[in-house]
Write a protein that holds these residues in place. Structure first.
Motif, PDB file in Angstrom:
ATOM      1  N   VAL A  15      10.681   5.514  -7.907  1.00 34.61           N
ATOM      2  CA  VAL A  15      11.806   5.751  -6.811  1.00 34.61           C
ATOM      3  C   VAL A  15      13.030   5.398  -7.081  1.00 34.61           C
ATOM      4  O   VAL A  15      14.013   6.082  -7.335  1.00 34.61           O
ATOM      5  CB  VAL A  15      11.366   5.489  -5.439  1.00 34.61           C
ATOM      6  CG1 VAL A  15      12.322   5.976  -4.429  1.00 34.61           C
ATOM      7  CG2 VAL A  15      10.110   6.074  -4.998  1.00 34.61           C
ATOM      8  N   GLU A  25       1.732   3.422  -1.492  1.00 34.61           N
ATOM      9  CA  GLU A  25       2.626   4.439  -1.226  1.00 34.61           C
ATOM     10  C   GLU A  25       3.179   4.714  -2.741  1.00 34.61           C
ATOM     11  O   GLU A  25       3.054   5.936  -3.139  1.00 34.61           O
ATOM     12  CB  GLU A  25       3.564   4.362  -0.211  1.00 34.61           C
ATOM     13  CG  GLU A  25       4.475   5.469  -0.180  1.00 34.61           C
ATOM     14  CD  GLU A  25       5.771   5.252   0.449  1.00 34.61           C
ATOM     15  OE1 GLU A  25       6.755   6.092   0.231  1.00 34.61           O
ATOM     16  OE2 GLU A  25       6.178   4.319   1.042  1.00 34.61           O
ATOM     17  N   ASN A  26       3.689   3.692  -3.542  1.00 39.47           N
ATOM     18  CA  ASN A  26       4.648   4.015  -4.548  1.00 39.47           C
ATOM     19  C   ASN A  26       3.464   4.294  -5.763  1.00 39.47           C
ATOM     20  O   ASN A  26       3.799   5.117  -6.795  1.00 39.47           O
ATOM     21  CB  ASN A  26       5.419   2.865  -4.853  1.00 39.47           C
ATOM     22  CG  ASN A  26       6.650   2.859  -4.144  1.00 39.47           C
ATOM     23  OD1 ASN A  26       7.640   3.481  -4.403  1.00 39.47           O
ATOM     24  ND2 ASN A  26       6.477   2.107  -3.114  1.00 39.47           N
ATOM     25  N   TYR A  64       9.414  -0.089  -5.031  1.00 44.25           N
ATOM     26  CA  TYR A  64       9.932   1.346  -5.146  1.00 44.25           C
ATOM     27  C   TYR A  64      10.548   1.496  -6.602  1.00 44.25           C
ATOM     28  O   TYR A  64      10.511   2.364  -7.348  1.00 44.25           O
ATOM     29  CB  TYR A  64      10.981   1.478  -4.421  1.00 44.25           C
ATOM     30  CG  TYR A  64      10.814   1.620  -2.764  1.00 44.25           C
ATOM     31  CD1 TYR A  64      10.157   2.541  -2.482  1.00 44.25           C
ATOM     32  CD2 TYR A  64      10.747   0.422  -2.106  1.00 44.25           C
ATOM     33  CE1 TYR A  64       9.633   2.549  -0.871  1.00 44.25           C
ATOM     34  CE2 TYR A  64      10.426   0.138  -0.937  1.00 44.25           C
ATOM     35  CZ  TYR A  64       9.931   1.298  -0.186  1.00 44.25           C
ATOM     36  OH  TYR A  64       9.582   1.253   1.093  1.00 44.25           O
ATOM     37  N   GLU A 105       3.505  -0.480   1.123  1.00 47.59           N
ATOM     38  CA  GLU A 105       4.557   0.019   0.129  1.00 47.59           C
ATOM     39  C   GLU A 105       3.867   0.008  -1.419  1.00 47.59           C
ATOM     40  O   GLU A 105       4.561   1.154  -1.855  1.00 47.59           O
ATOM     41  CB  GLU A 105       5.818  -0.721   0.270  1.00 47.59           C
ATOM     42  CG  GLU A 105       6.362  -0.716   1.588  1.00 47.59           C
ATOM     43  CD  GLU A 105       7.621  -1.921   1.770  1.00 47.59           C
ATOM     44  OE1 GLU A 105       8.309  -1.778   2.667  1.00 47.59           O
ATOM     45  OE2 GLU A 105       7.729  -2.804   0.749  1.00 47.59           O
ATOM     46  N   GLY A 127       7.258   2.141  -8.111  1.00 48.28           N
ATOM     47  CA  GLY A 127       6.799   3.557  -8.166  1.00 48.28           C
ATOM     48  C   GLY A 127       7.590   4.645  -8.687  1.00 48.28           C
ATOM     49  O   GLY A 127       7.343   5.872  -8.572  1.00 48.28           O
ATOM     50  N   HIS A 164       2.580   7.664  -5.402  1.00 48.48           N
ATOM     51  CA  HIS A 164       3.778   8.621  -5.780  1.00 48.48           C
ATOM     52  C   HIS A 164       3.673   8.815  -7.258  1.00 48.48           C
ATOM     53  O   HIS A 164       4.200   9.773  -7.595  1.00 48.48           O
ATOM     54  CB  HIS A 164       4.925   7.786  -5.334  1.00 48.48           C
ATOM     55  CG  HIS A 164       6.250   8.728  -5.813  1.00 48.48           C
ATOM     56  ND1 HIS A 164       6.706   9.784  -5.212  1.00 48.48           N
ATOM     57  CD2 HIS A 164       7.275   8.289  -6.763  1.00 48.48           C
ATOM     58  CE1 HIS A 164       7.764  10.019  -5.515  1.00 48.48           C
ATOM     59  NE2 HIS A 164       8.250   9.433  -6.660  1.00 48.48           N
ATOM     60  N   ARG A 165       3.185   7.747  -8.037  1.00 52.79           N
ATOM     61  CA  ARG A 165       3.102   7.847  -9.390  1.00 52.79           C
ATOM     62  C   ARG A 165       1.754   8.750  -9.736  1.00 52.79           C
ATOM     63  O   ARG A 165       1.650   8.921 -11.049  1.00 52.79           O
ATOM     64  CB  ARG A 165       2.909   6.362 -10.052  1.00 52.79           C
ATOM     65  CG  ARG A 165       4.292   5.572  -9.855  1.00 52.79           C
ATOM     66  CD  ARG A 165       5.065   5.625 -11.115  1.00 52.79           C
ATOM     67  NE  ARG A 165       4.573   5.640 -12.310  1.00 52.79           N
ATOM     68  CZ  ARG A 165       4.817   4.934 -13.599  1.00 52.79           C
ATOM     69  NH1 ARG A 165       5.674   3.798 -13.211  1.00 52.79           N
ATOM     70  NH2 ARG A 165       4.190   5.045 -14.709  1.00 52.79           N
TER      71      ARG A 165
END
Length: 817
Positions: A51, A167-168, A46, A164, A49, A171-172
C-alpha cells in the motif's frame, strides 16, 4: 545543560526536537542502537503489503537530516548498556565494533520502547518465522515476500498489528490464517463489538482460529506446520509473530529505578522516575489510567509524542506541566472495516468493579438518502448516575474515526453523555445526519438513566431462564419468517397496542427487533401500559446473532500454488429487469425492498440488489431459502453488498424449482452409548470424506457425546445438577450399550480399537469438526437436561427442530441413532 536521550523513535525524537526549540544552547546527545530514528512504526505493515510503495516514506527523519536541523549529536548503532545515577553517567557500546565508553549527563531521558513477546514455544526460532517491530524487521519480511512469493502465511496474535499484517498479506494475494488464544480478535474490545470482524474474516476467506494457542512449530519439507493446542495443524510458508509487546525495562531495572505494578518504569506526573534527573517516556512507562486510577501501559505513538513535548518543557522550565495519562484511543483498518476504541470497555469496568451501564447504537455514516451511506455500530459505557462517559467503541466501514475522536475528546475532558447530546457536528447529507450517531448514543444513555427502558446485553439474553421470560419479536411477519429466536412470539410494533392481552404481565418481557430502535419504542408502549419488567435487547437481533454464532473461521489453505488462484469475481449476469439500490437503508429496509422488487419481475428473471446494511449479506441468503428464490451470487465489496437473485415459482414442479441436495445426509443422535456414538461418527465422517454435506442433530442423551472434556463449571438449578451428576461428563466417559461390565467393557473396546488402528471417538469428533460437519445441539433438550452452551465442544451450533428439519428437507438420507 547536557541532555542524554536513550532511544530515537517517537517519544525520544519528540523530546529532542522540543528541547532544541526551547533551549538553543543545550548539549543534546541521542543514542539509538539501530540505524534508524524517527520512523513511521505504524506504517510498517502497509509497506509490506504494498500500500505504501516507497520505503523512504517510512523514514520521517534520517539521523543526518534530524541532526542537522536541530543541532543534535545523534549516535546510531550505539546501545546504552548501563546507568550510574550517582556519577550521572551512562556506558555506551558501539554495535559496530563492540567498543565502550562513558558519557556524563545533567538530565537523562529513557525512551527504549517495547520489545516483542517471544514465548518459549518449540520451534519458534525456525527460519521464516518473523516478528515486526522496526524497519530492519520490515526489510526482512518484505524481502522474503518479494523474493519467494509465498502462498500461505499464519499470523499469530490478533491485536492491532496482527490484524493489520493479516490484511496487508491478504492484499498481496497471500492466503492468510490468524491464530489467537483469546476467544476474539482485538481482545481489548467487548465481545459483541469484535464479532462483526469475525464475520468479515469469513467474507474475505481468511482463516481465523480463536481460543487456540500455538503448541509447536515444525519444519516439514518446504513449509512450517503450526501445531495448535486443539490438535489442529496449519501449514504455511512463513509465520508472523504478533503475540504482543512488553516494556523494555532492562536498563532501568539494572540501574535500580522503580518498576511499577504492570512491569513498566514508574514515573511521577512530571515524567520523572524514582531517581532524580532521570526521566522516561513512551512504551516503557506505566501511568495511572485517567478513569480507573490503576497503573497501565499505553503502547501508542500518540501518547509518547505528547509525553516528549511535556517532558522537554519540564526539564527546561521546571516541573510545571503534568502528564494526565492516556485513555488508550486506538483504531485499526481490518480489510474493508475499521474498528476503534477509547476509554474503558464494559469488560474493563467490570473487572475494576466500576458501576456502569452500556448502550449500543446502529447508524449510518451519513444521511441514508444520500448515496454511499454505510452502517456503523457504537457502544458506549457510562456512569448510571452522573452520566460520566467512561468508554466508546466504534466499528463500521466509513466515518468510524470521526465518531471515535468525538467520544475520546469528551472522555478525556471528563465529559458526560449529556455532552454527547450537545456536540455540534458539521452536517450535510454527504457527511453526517442531522442527529449524528454520537448524539444518538447520548440520547440512548439518557433514556437508560431515566429508566425509560432497561438495556439487555446479548449474553444476558442468551442466559435467560425461559420459563420466566416472554420473548417478544416486534419486527414484521416477513422478517420473522426469515430469521427469528426460537422461543419468540411475533407481534409487530405497529400492532402492539391492539394485542396487549397476548403479553403476560407476570413474566419478564424481553423485546428485540433488527437493531434496537423498534424494540425501544415497543418498550415505551408496554411500560406505559403497566408492564414493569421490560427489557430491550441492545443492538437487536443483528448483534445477538453475530455474538452468539461461531466466531472462528476454520480454513486450511493449501501451500501448493494453483493455476487459477485469483479471488473469484462476481459472474457477469444479465439482469433482465432491474437493479435495486437499497444502500443506506437499515434493517429491515433492504429485505422489504427486495420483497417488493421481486414481485415486479417475472419468473426466471434476475434481480440485482445493492445494500450497505452488513446484516444483508446473511439475510438475503436466509430470505432466499425461505421464499424458494435462488441466490445466484453475493459479494461484499468495501461494505457494499451486491446480491443477484433469480425468481423461482414455488407452487409448480418445474425445472426452475430448487432441487433437493442429493449429497446431503442428516442424522439424529439420540443415544449416549459409546458404540452408537461411534457408529454415528463413522457414518458421518465417511459421508463427509466422499464430499457429502452432513448434519448431525444431538438431542437428549446424545448431548453427552458432544460435551467438552475441559468444560467450565457453570451454575445450574437443582435438577440440572442432578442430571449432571448422573450423566457422562464427555465422550471419553460413555458406556457401551452391551457388555459394559462396570466400565471394563468400555476399556476393552478402547484397547481393541487402538490395537486395530481405529481412531478413538474423541478423534472422530475432532475429524468431524475439521470436515465441516454441521453439529446442532437441541436447545429444548439442553433446557430440560440442564446442559449449557459453555459445556459443549467448540463448533457446535445451538438450534431447534426447525433448524434440523430445514436440513432434513434437503436430505436424501435421514438416520435416527
Amino acid at each position: 545543560m547536557k541532555y542524554l536521550i536513550v532511544g530515537g523513535v517517537a517519544g525520544g525524537a519528540t523530546t529532542a526536537a522540543r528541547l532544541r526549540r526551547v533551549d538553543e544552547k543545550a548539549e543534546i546527545i541521542m543514542f539509538e542502537k539501530g540505524p534508524h530514528i524517527s520512523y513511521a512504526n505504524c506504517g510498517l505493515p502497509y509497506y509490506i503489503g504494498g500500500v505504501i510503495k516507497e520505503r523512504e516514506k517510512l523514514l520521517v527523519q534520517t539521523p543526518e537530516s534530524f541532526g542537522s536541523r536541530f543541532n543534535i549529536d545523534i549516535r546510531v548503532f550505539s546501545m546504552v548498556t548501563s546507568i550510574n545515577p550517582d556519577k550521572k553517567e551512562v556506558t555506551v557500546q558501539s554495535m559496530k565494533n563492540g567498543e565502550t565508553y562513558t558519557e556524563t549527563y545533567d538530565k537523562l531521558v529513557l525512551s527504549p520502547g517495547a520489545s516483542p513477546v517471544k514465548p518459549p514455544i518449540p520451534g519458534i526460532d525456525l527460519p521464516n518465522i518473523f516478528t515486526l517491530r522496526n524497519v530492519e524487521d520490515t526489510d526482512k519480511i518484505k524481502s522474503f515476500v518479494d523474493d519467494t512469493t509465498p502462498r500461505t502465511a499464519v499470523v499469530v496474535g490478533a491485536g492491532f498489528i496482527g490484524l493489520e499484517m493479516a490484511e496487508n498479506l491478504h492484499h498481496r494475494g497471500v492466503k492468510v490464517s490468524v491464530v489467537e488464544a483469546a476467544p476474539q480478535v482485538m481482545n481489548m474490545m467487548d465481545s459483541e463489538v469484535a464479532a462483526p470482524l469475525h464475520h468479515h474474516f469469513k467474507e474475505k476467506g481468511v482463516g481465523l482460529f480463536l481460543k487456540d494457542a500455538v503448541k509447536e512449530f515444525k519444519k516439514v519439507g518446504d513449509v512450517i506446520e503450526v501445531v495448535l493446542s486443539s490438535g489442529k495443524i496449519i501449514q504455511a510458508d512463513f509465520i508472523i509473530l504478533s503475540i504482543g509487546v512488553k516494556p523494555d525495562t532492562t536498563l532501568a531495572r539494572e540501574a535500580g529505578l522503580k518498576i511499577g505494578e504492570t512491569g513498566g518504569v514508574w514515573v511521577d506526573e512530571y515524567l520523572q522516575t524514582s531517581v532524580k534527573d532521570v526521566y522516561a517516556v513512551g512504551d516503557s512507562i506505566e501511568f495511572p489510567h485517567p478513569i480507573s486510577g490503576k497503573p497501565t501501559i499505553a503502547f501508542l505513538a500518540g501518547p509518547a509524542n505528547r509525553q516528549g513535548r511535556i517532558l522537554a518543557d519540564n526539564m527546561v522550565y521546571g516541573h510545571n506541566r503534568k502528564y494526565k495519562g492516556s485513555i488508550g484511543t486506538a483504531i485499526a483498518k481490518v480489510f474493508d472495516m475499521t474498528a476503534g476504541i477509547t476509554g474503558m470497555t464494559h469488560r474493563g469496568l467490570k473487572a475494576e468493579g466500576i458501576k456502569h451501564d452500556c448502550t449500543i447504537v446502529h447508524a449510518g455514516s451519513h444521511a441514508g438518502y444520500y448515496p454511499g451511506a454505510m452502517q456503523m455500530m457504537l457502544k458506549i459505557s457510562f456512569d448510571p448516575k452522573s452520566g460520566r462517559l467512561y468508554g466508546g467503541q466504534v466499528i463500521g466501514y466509513k466515518g468510524v474515526d470521526k465518531r471515535l475522536d468525538l467520544l475520546a475528546t469528551v472522555i478525556k475532558n471528563n465529559g458526560t453523555i449529556y455532552d454527547l447530546q450537545e456536540i455540534e457536528h458539521a452536517y450535510a447529507p454527504p457527511f453526517s445526519s442531522a442527529k449524528d450517531p454520537v448524539n444518538q448514543a447520548g440520547y440512548n444513555a439518557e433514556n437508560i438513566i431515566k429508566g425509560l427502558f432497561k438495556p439487555l446485553s446479548p449474553f444476558k439474553f442468551d442466559k435467560r431462564i425461559k420459563k420466566d421470560v416472554f420473548v417478544l419479536d416486534v419486527r414484521t411477519p416477513e422478517e420473522f419468517s426469515i430469521d427469528a429466536i426460537e422461543d419468540a412470539v411475533n407481534i409487530e410494533l405497529d400492532k402492539i397496542r391492539e394485542n396487549l392481552d397476548q403479553i403476560p404481565k407476570d413474566k419478564k418481557i424481553m423485546i428485540y427487533c433488527g437493531v434496537g430502535l423498534r424494540g425501544y419504542v415497543a418498550a415505551r408502549i408496554l411500560k406505559q401500559h403497566g408492564f414493569d419488567e421490560v427489557y430491550n435487547l441492545s443492538g437487536g437481533l443483528k448483534v445477538y446473532k453475530q455474538a452468539m454464532s461461531e466466531q472462528s473461521n476454520i480454513l486450511f489453505h493449501t501451500h501448493i500454488e494453483q493455476k487459477n488462484d485469483e479471488k473469484p469475481s462476481m459472474p457477469k449476469i444479465d439482469v433482465k429487469s432491474m437493479a435495486v439500490d437499497a444502500c443506506g437503508l437499515q434493517c429491515p429496509g433492504p429485505i422489504l425492498k427486495l420483497k417488493e422488487s421481486i414481485d415486479a419481475i417475472e419468473y426466471g428473471e434476475r434481480l440485482e440488489v445493492k445494500a450497505t446494511d452488513p446484516g444483508f449479506f446473511n439475510d438475503v441468503a436466509s430470505w432466499c431459502k425461505v421464499t424458494g428464490h435462488r441466490l445466484v451470487s453475493r459479494e461484499n465489496n468495501a461494505g457494499e453488498i451486491t446480491a443477484v437473485i433469480e425468481k423461482f415459482r414455488k407452487d409448480e414442479n418445474n425445472s426452475t424449482l430448487p432441487k433437493s441436495d442429493a449429497d446431503h445426509k442428516t442424522m439424529v443422535v439420540f443415544s449416549d452409548d459409546m458404540d452408537r456414538a461411534l457408529a454415528s461418527f463413522v457414518i458421518a465422517n465417511g459421508a463427509a470424506s466422499m464430499g457429502k454435506k452432513v448434519t448431525m442433530f444431538f438431542t437428549f442423551w446424545g448431548l453427552n457425546v458432544i460435551k467438552d472434556v475441559n468444560r467450565p463449571k457453570v451454575k445450574k438449578d437443582m435438577m440440572g445438577n442432578m442430571f449432571d451428576k448422573m450423566m457422562p461428563g464427555h465422550a471419553g466417559k460413555l458406556k457401551l450399550s452391551n457388555m459394559n461390565m462396570g466400565g471394563m467393557g468400555r476399556r476393552m473396546m478402547k484397547l481393541r480399537m487402538k490395537d486395530k488402528n481405529v481412531d478413538a471417538l474423541e478423534t472422530m469428533i475432532q475429524q468431524a469438526k475439521e470436515s465441516g460437519i454441521n453439529m446442532i445441539a437441541c436447545q429444548m433438550s439442553m433446557d430440560i437436561m440442564g446442559v449449557q452452551k459453555e459445556e459443549l465442544i467448540e463448533g457446535v451450533n445451538i438450534g431447534g427442530v426447525a433448524n434440523y428439519l430445514e436440513e432434513a428437507e434437503q436430505s436424501n438420507l435421514n438416520l435416527f441413532i
